[in-house]
Design a protein around this motif. Structure first.
Motif, PDB file in Angstrom:
ATOM      1  N   ALA A  88      -2.438  10.205   4.171  1.00  0.00           N
ATOM      2  CA  ALA A  88      -3.659   9.716   3.322  1.00  0.00           C
ATOM      3  C   ALA A  88      -3.055   8.498   3.125  1.00  0.00           C
ATOM      4  O   ALA A  88      -2.077   8.208   2.122  1.00  0.00           O
ATOM      5  CB  ALA A  88      -3.403  10.889   2.292  1.00  0.00           C
ATOM      6  N   GLY A 137     -12.942   4.107  -0.153  1.00  0.00           N
ATOM      7  CA  GLY A 137     -11.702   4.689  -0.769  1.00  0.00           C
ATOM      8  C   GLY A 137     -10.779   5.032   0.072  1.00  0.00           C
ATOM      9  O   GLY A 137     -10.332   4.514   0.986  1.00  0.00           O
ATOM     10  N   GLU A 138     -10.218   6.271  -0.143  1.00  0.00           N
ATOM     11  CA  GLU A 138      -8.944   6.594   0.817  1.00  0.00           C
ATOM     12  C   GLU A 138      -9.259   6.949   2.345  1.00  0.00           C
ATOM     13  O   GLU A 138     -10.347   7.165   2.548  1.00  0.00           O
ATOM     14  CB  GLU A 138      -8.443   7.982   0.102  1.00  0.00           C
ATOM     15  CG  GLU A 138      -7.358   8.707   0.682  1.00  0.00           C
ATOM     16  CD  GLU A 138      -6.827  10.026   0.113  1.00  0.00           C
ATOM     17  OE1 GLU A 138      -5.781  10.136  -0.630  1.00  0.00           O
ATOM     18  OE2 GLU A 138      -7.508  11.045   0.516  1.00  0.00           O
ATOM     19  N   SER A 139      -8.095   6.764   2.862  1.00  0.00           N
ATOM     20  CA  SER A 139      -8.480   7.061   4.382  1.00  0.00           C
ATOM     21  C   SER A 139      -7.456   8.169   4.924  1.00  0.00           C
ATOM     22  O   SER A 139      -6.200   7.868   4.386  1.00  0.00           O
ATOM     23  CB  SER A 139      -8.209   5.719   5.337  1.00  0.00           C
ATOM     24  OG  SER A 139      -9.016   4.572   4.856  1.00  0.00           O
ATOM     25  N   ARG A 140      -7.923   8.968   5.712  1.00  0.00           N
ATOM     26  CA  ARG A 140      -6.991   9.933   6.017  1.00  0.00           C
ATOM     27  C   ARG A 140      -6.924  10.329   7.556  1.00  0.00           C
ATOM     28  O   ARG A 140      -8.087  10.052   8.273  1.00  0.00           O
ATOM     29  CB  ARG A 140      -7.349  11.253   5.543  1.00  0.00           C
ATOM     30  CG  ARG A 140      -7.602  11.155   3.839  1.00  0.00           C
ATOM     31  CD  ARG A 140      -7.953  12.623   3.142  1.00  0.00           C
ATOM     32  NE  ARG A 140      -9.011  13.057   3.795  1.00  0.00           N
ATOM     33  CZ  ARG A 140     -10.405  12.592   3.531  1.00  0.00           C
ATOM     34  NH1 ARG A 140     -10.437  11.738   2.745  1.00  0.00           N
ATOM     35  NH2 ARG A 140     -11.510  13.239   3.679  1.00  0.00           N
ATOM     36  N   ASP A 197     -13.342   7.367   2.931  1.00  0.00           N
ATOM     37  CA  ASP A 197     -14.031   7.770   1.654  1.00  0.00           C
ATOM     38  C   ASP A 197     -14.878   6.655   1.457  1.00  0.00           C
ATOM     39  O   ASP A 197     -14.387   5.328   1.332  1.00  0.00           O
ATOM     40  CB  ASP A 197     -13.309   8.511   0.742  1.00  0.00           C
ATOM     41  CG  ASP A 197     -12.639   9.828   1.109  1.00  0.00           C
ATOM     42  OD1 ASP A 197     -13.138  10.502   1.957  1.00  0.00           O
ATOM     43  OD2 ASP A 197     -11.630  10.362   0.405  1.00  0.00           O
ATOM     44  N   THR A 213       0.908  -1.236  -0.114  1.00  0.00           N
ATOM     45  CA  THR A 213       0.001   0.073   0.043  1.00  0.00           C
ATOM     46  C   THR A 213       0.769   1.050  -0.096  1.00  0.00           C
ATOM     47  O   THR A 213       1.819   1.123   0.701  1.00  0.00           O
ATOM     48  CB  THR A 213      -1.072  -0.303   1.194  1.00  0.00           C
ATOM     49  OG1 THR A 213      -1.802  -1.173   1.278  1.00  0.00           O
ATOM     50  CG2 THR A 213      -1.972   1.225   1.305  1.00  0.00           C
ATOM     51  N   ASP A 244      -3.844   5.333   0.642  1.00  0.00           N
ATOM     52  CA  ASP A 244      -4.532   4.617  -0.540  1.00  0.00           C
ATOM     53  C   ASP A 244      -5.402   3.499  -0.131  1.00  0.00           C
ATOM     54  O   ASP A 244      -5.010   2.820   0.897  1.00  0.00           O
ATOM     55  CB  ASP A 244      -3.653   4.016  -1.983  1.00  0.00           C
ATOM     56  CG  ASP A 244      -2.801   5.354  -2.394  1.00  0.00           C
ATOM     57  OD1 ASP A 244      -3.323   6.616  -2.039  1.00  0.00           O
ATOM     58  OD2 ASP A 244      -2.085   5.216  -3.201  1.00  0.00           O
ATOM     59  N   PRO A 245      -6.273   3.061  -0.923  1.00  0.00           N
ATOM     60  CA  PRO A 245      -7.230   1.959  -0.641  1.00  0.00           C
ATOM     61  C   PRO A 245      -6.447   0.807  -0.635  1.00  0.00           C
ATOM     62  O   PRO A 245      -5.383   0.732  -1.402  1.00  0.00           O
ATOM     63  CB  PRO A 245      -8.217   1.842  -1.921  1.00  0.00           C
ATOM     64  CG  PRO A 245      -8.375   3.071  -2.251  1.00  0.00           C
ATOM     65  CD  PRO A 245      -7.132   3.832  -1.976  1.00  0.00           C
ATOM     66  N   ALA A 279       0.983   5.443   0.745  1.00  0.00           N
ATOM     67  CA  ALA A 279       0.371   6.504   1.598  1.00  0.00           C
ATOM     68  C   ALA A 279       1.269   7.747   1.281  1.00  0.00           C
ATOM     69  O   ALA A 279       2.451   7.817   0.826  1.00  0.00           O
ATOM     70  CB  ALA A 279       0.571   6.178   3.143  1.00  0.00           C
TER      71      ALA A 279
END
Length: 350
Positions: A162, A330-333, A320, A128, A164-165, A130
């Motif tokens: 941030a 989707g993206e996690s922040r 998201d 992943t 990424d999925p 980020a």
């Protein structure tokens, strides 16, 4: 007695040694042997090394320039067991992730910009990527700021993360709920392979303090049973004895205005807070329909973060939706902080 270059850093609610890959042996067995001696394992007190006698303070991040065109640096996370001669790469760590971005700037791997510098990090353990935004006023990293995170005293400069999925399946079995070891569970991986279980299904309130959970033989036995049952279903390599995933997270209704209350096993001790990626997986479970979190979670308005309550406070993060697919996210922040504690050379035990 030349020593090995090392930075001792706090990242989020964790602490560990951060190294350049070039300063460690390329051979994995030799590297792991060295790290055990550096951290002082196996020993419950880790008295002869850097480790702090707890999984949260016995961590290592290894950093190098990335050959991936989407990333600036590669980050390999290693969990050094406290009481066993084991170094595991079976998971990554989102808290130590917050430390490796400023470390990379400090070491000159990523040039600092005026104001803020974005560092794209490939997490080698999971693949992943980020993006971390680090404060760099005057073209240099600062650790001073007014951001607070639960479980860490004082304030520091914020680091926006941030994520990424996740590259793999969000629900490894394809099911929102599986029946394993006699309980309903959601097997989920939004950056951290996790098993979500309702605390009440184990006869618990979900508000127990970590020491009481760790000291209850029946709870420990049931957690081990659930983890062993989930292990093959999630397609995790290795064995439950040699890997640190999946994490078992007990869920209960929020007690202080948040989204969910959690108690996270990592995998044997109970987290005094919750890992960033573990929280991202819990939040994803709260966002999906039909999981064990359904009916427990108090979801916020669309523009508000999900607040994941834990033993020492809470962790706020955004997850998201995934356009056109309600079974994915989707993206996690999330906002973390980090601090350089020591930068020098470490002398391993012989």
């Amino acid at each position: 007695m030349t020593g090995i270059p090392c930075a001792l850093m706090r990242g989020g609610t964790s602490k560990g040694g951060i190294f350049l890959a070039s300063d460690l042996p390329a051979d994995e067995a030799a590297r792991d042997d060295l790290l055990l001696r550096i951290m002082g394992s196996p020993d419950l007190r880790q008295i002869d090394g850097l480790g702090g006698a707890h999984p949260l303070t016995s961590k290592v991040g290894v950093v190098s320039l990335s050959e991936d065109g989407d990333a600036d640096i590669d980050y390999l996370f290693l969990q050094v067991a406290v009481d066993r001669p084991v170094v595991s790469t079976s998971q990554t760590c989102g808290n130590i992730l917050a430390a490796v971005a400023p470390f990379a700037i400090e070491r000159g791997l990523v040039p600092a910009l005026e104001g803020c510098t974005v560092v794209r990090v490939r997490m080698v353990n999971t693949g992943t990527i980020a993006a971390l935004t680090v404060r760099t006023p005057g073209g240099a990293v600062t650790y001073q700021g007014d951001a607070e995170i639960s479980g860490v005293p004082g304030t520091a400069a914020p680091i926006e993360v941030a994520l990424d999925p996740a590259a793999g399946a969000l629900l490894p079995t394809g099911n929102a709920v599986d029946r394993i070891a006699g309980v309903d569970a959601t097997l989920i991986d939004n950056g951290m392979a996790s098993v979500l279980v309702r605390a009440e299904d184990l006869g618990l309130t979900g508000g127990e303090i970590p020491a009481n959970l760790e000291g209850d033989p029946e709870v420990v036995r049931r957690i081990a049973e659930i983890r062993a049952a989930a292990f093959p279903l999630m397609g995790i390599a290795g064995t439950p004895e040699t890997t640190t995933t999946p994490k078992i997270v007990l869920l209960s209704p929020p007690a202080d205005g948040g989204t969910l209350r959690t108690r996270s096993f990592i995998p044997y001790r109970v987290h005094e807070a919750i890992g960033v990626l573990g929280a991202a997986s819990v939040a994803a479970g709260a966002r999906l329909a039909g999981t064990v979190a359904t009916g427990l979670a108090q979801l916020p308005a669309d523009d508000a973060p999900l607040r994941i309550e834990h033993p020492t406070g809470f962790l706020d993060l955004y997850v998201d939706p995934f356009p056109g697919d309600p079974s994915r996210v989707g993206e996690s922040r999330v906002v973390r902080t980090a601090r350089m504690i020591m930068d020098g050379k470490v002398h391993p035990r012989h």
